[in-house]
Scaffold this active site. Sequence first.
Site, short mmCIF file in Angstrom:
data_model
loop_
_atom_site.label_atom_id
_atom_site.label_comp_id
_atom_site.label_asym_id
_atom_site.label_seq_id
_atom_site.Cartn_x
_atom_site.Cartn_y
_atom_site.Cartn_z
N GLN A 288 0.88 -1.17 0.00
CA GLN A 288 0.00 0.00 0.00
C GLN A 288 0.91 1.21 0.00
O GLN A 288 1.94 1.20 0.70
CB GLN A 288 -0.88 -0.01 1.25
N THR B 5 -0.56 -2.85 7.27
CA THR B 5 -0.34 -4.29 7.20
C THR B 5 -1.16 -4.85 6.04
O THR B 5 -1.79 -5.89 6.13
CB THR B 5 -0.69 -4.94 8.55
N HIS B 6 -1.15 -4.10 4.93
CA HIS B 6 -1.90 -4.54 3.75
C HIS B 6 -0.94 -5.17 2.76
O HIS B 6 -0.63 -4.59 1.72
CB HIS B 6 -2.63 -3.34 3.13
N ASN B 7 -0.43 -6.34 3.12
CA ASN B 7 0.48 -7.08 2.26
C ASN B 7 -0.38 -7.98 1.39
O ASN B 7 -1.19 -8.75 1.91
CB ASN B 7 1.43 -7.95 3.10
#
Lengths: 251, 589, 208
Positions: B347, B515-517
């Site tokens: 992101q 934590t947008h992996n």
Amino acid sequence: MDKFSRRKFVATIGAATVAPASALLKAAPAEAVAPQQMAQRGSATLPAKPLYLFFNLAEAAFIESACERLIPADESGPGALGAGVPNYLDKQLGGAWGSGERLYRSGPWQSGSPSQGYQLPFTPAELFHVALRAVNRNFESQGAAFGTLSAEAQDAYLKTLEAGGVDLDGVPSAVFFDMLLRMSIEGFFSDPVYGGNRDMVAWRMIGFPGAYADYYEAIDRHGEKFAREPMSIGEDALRHVHIDPNIPASL
Amino acid sequence: MVQRLKEVDVVIVGVGMVGSIVAKELAAAGYKVVGLERGEARFTVPEFQSPAVHDELRFDIRKALMQDNTREPVTFRNASSETALPVRRWESFLPGTGLGGSMVHWNGQTYRFQANDFELATRTKERYGKNFLDKDVTIQDWGVTYAELEPHYDRFEYLLGTSGKAGNIKGEIQPGGDPHESPRSREYPTPPQKEHFQGALFRKAATSLGYHPFPQPSSNLSQPYTNPEGVKLNACVFCGFCERYACEHYAKSTPQTVILPVLLANSNFELRTGCQVQRINLDSSKKKATGVTYIDTAGREFEQPASLVITASFALNNVRMLLLSGIDKPYNPQSGTGVVGRNYAYQTMSSVAAFFDQDVIINPFMASGASGTLINDFAGDNFDHSGLGFIGGAFIGAVNTNGRPIQYHPVPPGTPAWGQGWKEAVVKHYNHTVMFSLHGSSVSTRQNYLDLDPTYRDAWGQPLLRMTFDFPQNDLKMAAYVTAKGVEIGKAMGAKLVAGAPRKAPYTTTVYQTTHNTGGTVMGNDPRTSVVNRYLQSWDVPNVFVIGASAYPQNASWNPTDTLGALTYWAIDALKNRYLKNPGRLVSA
Amino acid sequence: MVFLLALGASVIVAAASPKAGPESAKRPGPAAAVICQSCHGANGEGAPAAKIPRLAGQSADYLDKQLRDYASGARSNEVMQNFAKPLSEADRAEVAAYFASLTAPSIAPNPRATDSQLARGRQLAQQGSEAERVQACDNCHGPDGSGVPRSAPYLAGQSADYLAAELQSWREGKRKNDAGKLMSSVVQRLNDADVSAVSAYFSSLAAP
């Protein structure tokens, strides 16, 4: 210590009280403050010395002076010393986090790019002991002490650490400085149960209400100051803050 | 000594939201389901009660709810030319652990992707021509359309009770909502949360510039709600301890508050916590999974045989699970072959700080994780990118979630990092600043990928996941563009000083972003460029389903959770109505 | 007991009340508070057996809001509405501030409360109950129910009968003046035993 008598301590605001101090007994005689001297320092209460379990005397002396330069006392309120930041550092470094809780500690060890973050083998406790030993040894070898320098000279020294390039027995000074600054901010703003932010002075300074936080109605009052004493996780019905029993600090 | 357990119909790796929903549906359909969660069980009472939970040091700084780096970090490098080193402490992204997974400590921001996102490659080429993208960009179509997912988005949002205002119901634009959103079939289950002061200031300014502000869709509920599973939630009180914390009020939609009471009451389901799955076991053909092997907290090794294996763990861990199990071919960036680990994305976050006079009192500590007002005018493909040299965009909003002072003490650029000047600036600006978030998309590229590290291992002796990632030029240009727009809005708010901070290279793991992996087990129609088909079934091993944001071929301008919820119900549909009735490939390769 | 005096009638100095103790003599209250004291006590200590709540030291915001709600009918109580309606905004604020400033000794613990009741009440107060999906009362009502200014009133040292009556009122939907249904959504999940337990527990604590 003379340094304290020249500092201007601002009286802490608010009614929260803590358990009576007994810490003066444990401090080194040279640093103890006689009661009559305390009374002469005006309306401010000299903060009692913490019981240091991690820092030795020389380390504590540097930490106290350095932290007070990072977050100084001024008209808005106490600084690091008044808030108990050195005590916070002492208890964190002496506890689980200091010994490497949550830190991946396997090698091989290589220095990486800044994007790759901390890559040293030191735990926080090791890092502080090694760095402080090197710092104090440097001063001793010049017959000086950080604590006796003028404020300007102290700031200049801290800036050299911050800029990096000084090797503290294997600890890059910028890494040490960064950790010292971060932990000072933590100790200033964390809940008082951890031994810093004494009497919630830092929260009061900025207007952060703390751990009890129901704003369902207040959120509608746009632009209106939220006037409430801050509240700690560790306070009881009488508004006394109980320091975490796992942190054997005395204040 | 491996103990072989009795076979079950389904074994699910990871009991977060995905695992909980899948388990509930399959157990309710009569299948015997085992859910293996490596973390501990935890519930609103007693684990999430305040005041203990409102502890910034413990949860924000020390990351109490996150994966323990001493046992299982990842390694990281910006480029293949470097040596990856362990992420010894989490900062940039914070993988969670424990029953309920990361949706215990999420912010509740609940956005759908837009129709365009699911066919990004096709539509970009149509609109901008086939030479518009940089050569290294590897965006793809998903193999599923927004229209196909719409009923499943609806179902997930009604499970959560999400609070919001629809902007487009069946093609009719609704006042007060987001006019850019793709059509939804009906209103949100509960009305929007209250708007805080900074949201109101943002709204006024954005409207004055001709943009279309709307309330952030929030799964921190605006009012008490009973969901279709019969589980009740309360109203959120804007305590300002949302992301990284668990909610004490039963007001945040988490597995604990929306579905676990139903799941745990079903005797077809067995929850086992403290179970670290080591690998999915394959038979000699390597095309059929026989179950999983796991190690419990006492160090005992078990084999759990099952007819169907579903990995529902965090995106990064889904990818690692396939790599450790030898399922499908690992991606090799040099040769461009292989699929597992390919198209990893993230992101692209930027920020704007608007500093106001002392008489403007913001009270940043009064917020939920998803209260706030934002615009999508510069998100996705909602604006014409001709001549701009990038695709994608960001939502821009006054969506700040907290005033927790260890991390939140904004100061203007040029303020010293410590000392008298710093302290003065902190006092001066703490309650008089609005921080905007610019939440930007992330294209996938040839050189950003995941694989196994050759050197570093976890506490069980298995290779760590290795992440190779840096921001592509495309996304950096996008960040600069949207940040400039954000600064204009800040000025229109009447701020005394507005400072934009667009995301810059190199990507660093030392500063929190999100934590947008996403990516690594990408979904699609072509097994040469995807790991799972459009039903999230492995091309290589058909009795393995991989459900997570690891399926995303690239990441869009919004948080991934709502879309993952939709994909979960979509996959469950295929599992219940097709696969389990007749196991086999749902799509011919 | 219904009082026939209209509040606009001639002022009686509060200190003259026969129930006055040393505390209230320090600060004579506003004229408008006299009538309140006749039921709620000279020091705002309440009359627990009559379910008349203690007001001493209660949050001024909370008292002001309840008076406002009584006046408008948002909180329904005929007797209280009669007293609250005639109050001007200024009177209301004064009365609220006055009672907020008072101190009064805590009431004696209720001898009928059993140990297990108190234990259950304590659990609900400090921890809540996952089985009932009820959060800890202290989350909003402060450490040991001592109140959180500008958010929730204190419960500690309050009349058990009054607390139980109010909880019952929330449960039945008769009392509705909670913003966001924050009280009713929690309380509706308590059973009768829980209501008694939590009332007994808070009542047994020293008032702040």
